[in-house]
Design an enzyme around this catalytic site. Structure first.
Site, PDB file in Angstrom:
ATOM      1  N   ALA A 101     -31.842  49.179  66.113  1.00 32.11           N
ATOM      2  CA  ALA A 101     -33.169  48.633  66.395  1.00 32.11           C
ATOM      3  C   ALA A 101     -34.055  48.713  65.156  1.00 32.11           C
ATOM      4  CB  ALA A 101     -33.813  49.362  67.568  1.00 32.11           C
ATOM      5  N   THR A 102     -33.816  49.680  64.287  1.00 32.21           N
ATOM      6  CA  THR A 102     -34.600  49.761  63.053  1.00 32.21           C
ATOM      7  C   THR A 102     -34.427  48.481  62.246  1.00 32.21           C
ATOM      8  OG1 THR A 102     -34.428  52.169  62.964  1.00 32.21           O
ATOM      9  CG2 THR A 102     -34.881  51.037  60.886  1.00 32.21           C
ATOM     10  N   ASN A 181     -40.945  55.612  73.185  1.00 28.79           N
ATOM     11  CA  ASN A 181     -39.868  56.586  73.113  1.00 28.79           C
ATOM     12  C   ASN A 181     -40.323  58.015  73.382  1.00 28.79           C
ATOM     13  OD1 ASN A 181     -40.962  55.420  70.578  1.00 28.79           O
ATOM     14  ND2 ASN A 181     -40.117  57.272  69.662  1.00 28.79           N
ATOM     15  N   GLN A 209     -35.985  51.260  73.946  1.00 29.19           N
ATOM     16  CA  GLN A 209     -35.968  52.220  75.043  1.00 29.19           C
ATOM     17  C   GLN A 209     -35.836  51.556  76.411  1.00 29.19           C
ATOM     18  OE1 GLN A 209     -35.825  55.498  75.026  1.00 29.19           O
ATOM     19  NE2 GLN A 209     -36.073  55.807  72.842  1.00 29.19           N
ATOM     20  N   ALA A 230     -27.917  49.995  70.498  1.00 28.55           N
ATOM     21  CA  ALA A 230     -26.777  50.359  71.352  1.00 28.55           C
ATOM     22  C   ALA A 230     -26.796  51.836  71.748  1.00 28.55           C
ATOM     23  CB  ALA A 230     -25.460  50.030  70.645  1.00 28.55           C
ATOM     24  N   THR A 270     -20.084  41.678  56.902  1.00 28.41           N
ATOM     25  CA  THR A 270     -18.974  41.675  57.843  1.00 28.41           C
ATOM     26  C   THR A 270     -19.360  42.463  59.086  1.00 28.41           C
ATOM     27  OG1 THR A 270     -17.391  41.519  56.047  1.00 28.41           O
ATOM     28  CG2 THR A 270     -16.556  42.331  58.157  1.00 28.41           C
ATOM     29  N   CYS A 356     -41.110  66.986  62.512  1.00 27.34           N
ATOM     30  CA  CYS A 356     -40.939  67.706  61.256  1.00 27.34           C
ATOM     31  C   CYS A 356     -40.843  66.691  60.125  1.00 27.34           C
ATOM     32  CB  CYS A 356     -39.672  68.553  61.286  1.00 27.34           C
ATOM     33  SG  CYS A 356     -39.706  69.794  62.572  1.00 27.34           S
TER      34      CYS A 356
HETATM   35  C1  LIG Z   1     -34.492  54.648  68.708  1.00 27.25           C
HETATM   36  C2  LIG Z   1     -35.576  53.643  68.555  1.00 27.25           C
HETATM   37  C3  LIG Z   1     -35.617  52.773  67.461  1.00 27.25           C
HETATM   38  C4  LIG Z   1     -34.602  52.844  66.348  1.00 27.25           C
HETATM   39  O1  LIG Z   1     -33.342  52.430  66.784  1.00 27.25           O
HETATM   40  P1  LIG Z   1     -32.040  52.726  65.890  1.00 27.25           P
HETATM   41  O2  LIG Z   1     -30.990  51.912  66.551  1.00 27.25           O
HETATM   42  O3  LIG Z   1     -31.813  54.188  65.973  1.00 27.25           O
HETATM   43  O4  LIG Z   1     -32.347  52.246  64.513  1.00 27.25           O
HETATM   44  C5  LIG Z   1     -36.629  51.863  67.400  1.00 27.25           C
HETATM   45  N1  LIG Z   1     -37.560  51.790  68.357  1.00 27.25           N
HETATM   46  C6  LIG Z   1     -37.579  52.611  69.415  1.00 27.25           C
HETATM   47  C7  LIG Z   1     -38.640  52.482  70.452  1.00 27.25           C
HETATM   48  C8  LIG Z   1     -36.586  53.565  69.546  1.00 27.25           C
HETATM   49  O5  LIG Z   1     -36.610  54.396  70.594  1.00 27.25           O
END
Ligand SMILES: *Cc1c(COP(=O)(O)O)cnc(C)c1O
Length: 431
Positions: A101-102, A181, A209, A230, A270, A356
């Protein structure tokens, strides 16, 4: 007070409806207990089995068009794409695979900012987005964009009328997360979607989320871009997807990764074939479980909440009381030092309201945004219930938290004063 046994099988204390510790029962839990499903989730065995053949045997590159190794891999990737699309209610061709998601958030926001540069440079988001959205917006600001960060109310909700008021002639994108989150609050995405559509502005939602936990459809929400991850829904880490609307309107993105032109030029590299297969399988499984799992988790969460509220005073529920992820409970324990409480909960995996950073422990910006002071933010715990958690575990965790918080408060002069009716720094009343 006797310390809790830490062996692998542990006898728990039952808590009756009043929160009173009644009697030992023969229920058992296995330690450690994982109750941090907002941070990540395990890969479900069924998902892992679906992925397994794609490491050693069916290892082909889906971009290889000249032999069956490539065709087999491509077929698996396309089936997985259809599974993800089905869960989101979109076309398979609208799914772009990413590393999480990042990356999906980066691609959506930077990709739109670059593609619509001539139209404008203004973006609207909220103060409580994930760092992947906030930091992306900050970078765009340094590159000449302007960003409006909307505040949230004390339950963590964005007011849709604030969104509408923030819209300018040069606004190119609204990005508001579907579910937070930390505090689990659900945003009024469909309402914001209507506003975005009415003004002809693209709308992105970070649904990392939300996907797999509650039903959704991109057309009901009227979102144009949606990020998913995922590993937040029992798939593998390092795998994600971005939904990119193809019609009404057709969204264009400037790719952020250049190379072989994979994913129709939207994201080169890929493909992680086992990752795609795992994400697809996780989505298919989540879709099946949407019938029952949200209700089960909601019942567990309410059970945990009822137990805590009957056993302790001076608690604050962070986030919205009902409009929240079923498995999320975020609680502030006034007169308790958060780190001490976490330490006391050895064997129970939960998160605190502190982040942290390299040098210091900062209070969560999300908790500050909903009105907590730094002290209360540090005294907060996020419980993230998920597929593996049981009633026995919930009862055990509640009992441990009550016991630990009670013990820590016994050492707190401020708590004594509050009990004597002295208004300590305008603290919480039992609520
Ligand atoms: C975990 C999360 C992300 C980041 O997802 P990754 O797949 O770990 O990069 C982005 N947004 C929210 C709200 C998340 O909870």
């Amino acid at each position: 007070m006797s310390s809790w046994p830490t062996g692998p099988r542990d006898v728990i204390i039952a808590i009756d409806a009043t929160g009173a510790k009644t009697q030992s029962t023969h229920m058992t839990v296995t330690l450690p207990i994982y109750m941090d499903h907002m941070a990540t989730t395990p890969v479900t065995h069924e998902v892992f089995e679906a992925m397994r053949p794609y490491f050693c045997e069916r290892f082909g590159n889906p971009a290889s068009r000249s032999h069956s190794f490539g065709w087999v891999a491509e077929e698996a990737v396309e089936q997985a794409r259809a599974q993800v699309a089905h869960l989101l209610g979109c076309k398979a061709a609208e799914i772009v695979w990413t590393s999480g998601a990042t990356e999906a958030n980066n691609l959506a926001i930077k990709g739109v900012a670059a593609a619509y540069r001539e139209k404008g440079r203004h973006l609207i988001t909220s103060q409580i987005e994930h760092h992947a959205v906030l930091d992306t917006c900050r970078r765009l600001e340094r590159e000449g964009c302007e960003v409006t960060r909307l505040p949230v109310d004390n339950s963590g909700r964005v007011d849709p009328t604030d969104v509408e008021r923030a819209i300018r002639k040069d606004t190119i994108l609204i990005s508001i997360m579907a579910a937070n989150n930390e505090i689990g609050t659900l945003q009024p995405i469909a309402e914001i979607g209507r506003i975005a559509k009415r003004h002809g502005i693209l709308f992105h939602t970070d649904a990392a989320q939300y996907v797999g936990k509650l039903p959704l459809a991109v057309d009901d929400w009227q979102v144009d871009l949606l990020s998913a991850s995922a590993h937040k829904c029992y798939g593998p880490k390092g795998m994600g997807a971005l939904y990119v609307r193809m019609t009404k309107p057709r969204v264009t993105l400037v790719p952020q990764m250049d190379g072989g032109g994979h994913e129709k030029g939207r994201r080169s590299g890929t493909l992680n074939v086992p990752g795609c297969v795992g994400f697809g399988a996780a989505c298919a499984l989540a879709e099946r479980e949407l019938q029952t799992e949200p209700a089960r988790l909601l019942a567990l969460r309410e059970r945990l909440r009822d137990a805590l509220w009957s056993g302790l005073d001076y608690l604050r529920l962070n986030g919205h009381p009902t409009e929240r992820l079923p498995g999320n409970l975020n609680v502030s324990f006034e007169f308790v030092e958060g780190e001490s409480l976490l330490m006391a909960l050895k064997g129970i995996a939960v998160s605190s309201g502190s982040a942290c950073t390299s040098a210091t422990v900062e209070p969560s910006y999300v908790l500050l945004a909903i009105g907590l002071n730094a002290e209360l933010a540090h005294a907060s715990i996020r419980f993230g219930l998920g597929r593996s958690n049981t009633e026995e575990e919930t009862d055990y965790v509640a009992a441990r938290v009550i016991e630990s918080a009670t013990r820590l408060r016994a050492l707190s002069p401020l708590y004594e004063m509050a009990l004597d009716g002295i208004d300590v720094k305008g603290g919480l009343r039992a609520c």
